[in-house]
Write a protein that holds these residues in place. Structure first.
Motif, PDB file in Angstrom:
ATOM      1  N   LEU A   1      13.413  -3.234  -0.301  1.00 56.40           N
ATOM      2  CA  LEU A   1      12.850  -1.890  -0.123  1.00 56.40           C
ATOM      3  C   LEU A   1      11.380  -1.918   0.290  1.00 56.40           C
ATOM      4  O   LEU A   1      10.812  -0.871   0.593  1.00 56.40           O
ATOM      5  N   GLY A   2      10.764  -3.110   0.275  1.00 56.63           N
ATOM      6  CA  GLY A   2       9.376  -3.219   0.707  1.00 56.63           C
ATOM      7  C   GLY A   2       8.363  -2.855  -0.347  1.00 56.63           C
ATOM      8  O   GLY A   2       7.282  -2.344  -0.042  1.00 56.63           O
ATOM      9  N   ALA A   3       8.684  -3.134  -1.608  1.00 54.11           N
ATOM     10  CA  ALA A   3       7.786  -2.735  -2.700  1.00 54.11           C
ATOM     11  C   ALA A   3       6.532  -3.594  -2.797  1.00 54.11           C
ATOM     12  O   ALA A   3       5.512  -3.136  -3.321  1.00 54.11           O
ATOM     13  N   PHE A   4       6.589  -4.827  -2.285  1.00 50.84           N
ATOM     14  CA  PHE A   4       5.470  -5.763  -2.471  1.00 50.84           C
ATOM     15  C   PHE A   4       4.920  -6.230  -1.119  1.00 50.84           C
ATOM     16  O   PHE A   4       5.607  -6.239  -0.112  1.00 50.84           O
TER      17      PHE A   4
ATOM     18  N   PRO B   1       0.799  -1.233   0.000  1.00 45.87           N
ATOM     19  CA  PRO B   1       0.000   0.000   0.000  1.00 45.87           C
ATOM     20  C   PRO B   1       0.835   1.289   0.000  1.00 45.87           C
ATOM     21  O   PRO B   1       0.372   2.331  -0.467  1.00 45.87           O
ATOM     22  N   ALA B   2       2.055   1.211   0.523  1.00 44.25           N
ATOM     23  CA  ALA B   2       2.898   2.408   0.585  1.00 44.25           C
ATOM     24  C   ALA B   2       3.763   2.590  -0.654  1.00 44.25           C
ATOM     25  O   ALA B   2       4.496   3.574  -0.757  1.00 44.25           O
TER      26      ALA B   2
ATOM     27  N   GLY C   1      19.596  15.203 -15.015  1.00 42.48           N
ATOM     28  CA  GLY C   1      19.254  13.885 -15.546  1.00 42.48           C
ATOM     29  C   GLY C   1      17.934  13.378 -15.012  1.00 42.48           C
ATOM     30  O   GLY C   1      17.454  13.819 -13.969  1.00 42.48           O
ATOM     31  N   ALA C   2      17.354  12.461 -15.763  1.00 38.14           N
ATOM     32  CA  ALA C   2      16.075  11.866 -15.372  1.00 38.14           C
ATOM     33  C   ALA C   2      16.276  10.916 -14.192  1.00 38.14           C
ATOM     34  O   ALA C   2      17.329  10.287 -14.047  1.00 38.14           O
ATOM     35  N   GLU C   3      15.253  10.817 -13.354  1.00 39.09           N
ATOM     36  CA  GLU C   3      15.271   9.883 -12.233  1.00 39.09           C
ATOM     37  C   GLU C   3      13.897   9.253 -12.052  1.00 39.09           C
ATOM     38  O   GLU C   3      12.861   9.911 -12.272  1.00 39.09           O
ATOM     39  N   THR C   4      13.904   7.986 -11.670  1.00 38.15           N
ATOM     40  CA  THR C   4      12.686   7.327 -11.227  1.00 38.15           C
ATOM     41  C   THR C   4      12.837   7.041  -9.742  1.00 38.15           C
ATOM     42  O   THR C   4      13.839   6.456  -9.327  1.00 38.15           O
ATOM     43  N   VAL C   5      11.854   7.463  -8.982  1.00 38.52           N
ATOM     44  CA  VAL C   5      11.925   7.386  -7.527  1.00 38.52           C
ATOM     45  C   VAL C   5      10.903   6.374  -7.026  1.00 38.52           C
ATOM     46  O   VAL C   5       9.729   6.427  -7.403  1.00 38.52           O
ATOM     47  N   LEU C   6      11.359   5.480  -6.178  1.00 37.87           N
ATOM     48  CA  LEU C   6      10.482   4.506  -5.530  1.00 37.87           C
ATOM     49  C   LEU C   6      10.252   4.941  -4.092  1.00 37.87           C
ATOM     50  O   LEU C   6      11.198   5.194  -3.351  1.00 37.87           O
ATOM     51  N   LEU C   7       8.979   5.041  -3.707  1.00 36.34           N
ATOM     52  CA  LEU C   7       8.624   5.356  -2.325  1.00 36.34           C
ATOM     53  C   LEU C   7       8.042   4.111  -1.676  1.00 36.34           C
ATOM     54  O   LEU C   7       7.126   3.480  -2.223  1.00 36.34           O
ATOM     55  N   THR C   8       8.582   3.757  -0.529  1.00 41.77           N
ATOM     56  CA  THR C   8       8.138   2.579   0.206  1.00 41.77           C
ATOM     57  C   THR C   8       8.179   2.883   1.698  1.00 41.77           C
ATOM     58  O   THR C   8       8.709   3.912   2.127  1.00 41.77           O
ATOM     59  N   ARG C   9       7.620   1.974   2.469  1.00 39.00           N
ATOM     60  CA  ARG C   9       7.677   2.106   3.931  1.00 39.00           C
ATOM     61  C   ARG C   9       7.856   0.708   4.532  1.00 39.00           C
ATOM     62  O   ARG C   9       6.929   0.159   5.126  1.00 39.00           O
TER      63      ARG C   9
END
Length: 251
Positions: free
Chosen positions: A242-245, A153-154, A181-189
């Motif tokens: 990183l807690g993505a799933f 959910p996060a 430069g371009a960046e893709t940011v992952l937000l997790t908790r």
């Protein structure tokens, strides 16, 4: 007039200064007092501006308090809360910034706002145990490739043509150098704290496909067509760490 109708007229008058003073709003003398109501209306607007300043602090620092306050007041004038839950207010503020002509001199401002909105969502997201790589390690290779992963959910991705993750981090910790430069940011908790992580382009493309519901094998195969050095095992291990799933199931 019913109480609901009275409340609706009162709320409408708070939002629109051209509307007449609501019935029943009087001074201690019993007469209508539009000036006192105007003060109340202004306090409501100031409060909503304060909500935005608290939710988008890096945006405020980037443009300065005076500019941010002026921009926020324009937004507040036409965007009132749809719910009493203030953490949800300002969800479309990043889109407003993107369309705000006076903010075009800071072209990455809208993406920074999107990151800060995602940070607030991650911070308030439901508690769930994140998936750990050990839960996938026991699967047979065929089963692993057919497995679909569910986003925590996060979890969210911010894809930008600007280094928004590094810009945001530079406002949290000193000594960070921002390079174009371009960046893709992952937000997790994964634990109690929100993590903001800039991830490689190949991992970002892989994760984006997983979040759209693709199985691990199909997502990896598609990414390998454009990123020949993509390492599936490394990507899965890193994203799980990183807690993505939050869970998994076979397709």
């Amino acid at each position: 007039m019913s109480p609901v109708s009275q409340q609706a007229r009162f709320a409408a008058a708070v939002q629109d200064p051209t509307r007449p003073l609501p019935d029943g709003v009087v001074s201690y003398r019993g007469d209508a007092d539009p000036l006192r109501f105007a003060v109340y209306r202004n306090n409501v607007h100031v409060g909503l501006v304060g909500v935005l300043a608290s939710k988008f602090p890096v945006c405020a620092r980037l443009v300065g308090d005076d500019f941010f306050t002026a921009m926020a007041r324009i937004y507040v004038a036409d965007h009132k809360p749809a719910t009493p839950v203030m953490m949800r207010y300002g969800a479309d503020f990043p889109d407003f910034i993107a369309s705000f002509d006076n903010a075009r001199s800071v072209p990455y401002l809208a993406d920074i706002a999107r990151l800060e909105e995602a940070w607030a969502i991650a911070y308030n997201a439901a508690d769930q145990e994140p998936l750990v790589i050990a839960q996938l390690a026991g699967l047979e290779p065929h089963s692993l490739l057919e497995t679909q992963l569910h986003a925590h959910p996060a979890c969210s991705l911010i894809i930008s043509t600007f280094p928004v993750g590094t810009i945001w981090s530079a406002h949290q910790t000193s000594g960070i150098t921002v390079r174009p430069g371009a960046e893709t940011v992952l937000l997790t908790r994964p634990q109690a704290d929100v993590q903001v992580t800039v991830i490689p382009a190949a991992d970002a493309a892989f994760l984006a496909r997983l979040l759209r519901g693709e199985a691990i094998g199909a997502a990896a195969a598609a990414v390998l067509e454009t990123h020949a050095s993509f390492d599936l095992a490394q990507a899965l291990t890193g994203l799980c760490a990183l807690g993505a799933f939050s869970s998994s199931r076979e397709g």
